[in-house]
Design a protein around this motif. Structure first.
Motif: not given
Length: 75
Positions: A27, A44, A69
């Motif tokens: 991420w 994340k 991502s």
């Protein structure tokens, strides 16, 4: 013993046990001001927090960076 079998079963279901090249998700964040994350975070939430930290350092009115991502192939 039981944990080992469970891990082997999970790896077989995910295709990570010798089926071919596997990937991992990283991420990142990027901002309208041109700043961006220098590496990649495996979670994340970590990328979101780092993006918030950037926004907080810049002061009131600075936009929230975009979170995205990428897939990285494991050797």
């Amino acid at each position: 013993m039981i944990i080992g079998r469970a891990l082997q079963g999970a790896a077989a279901r995910s295709g990570g046990a010798g089926g071919g090249p596997s990937t991992r998700t990283l991420w990142h964040w990027r901002c309208e001001c041109g700043a961006y994350s220098r590496g990649g975070d495996p979670f994340k939430a970590d990328a979101e927090y780092n993006a918030q930290r950037h926004m907080w350092r810049k002061g009131v009115g600075h936009p929230m960076p975009e979170i995205y991502s990428t897939e990285e192939e494991l050797a």
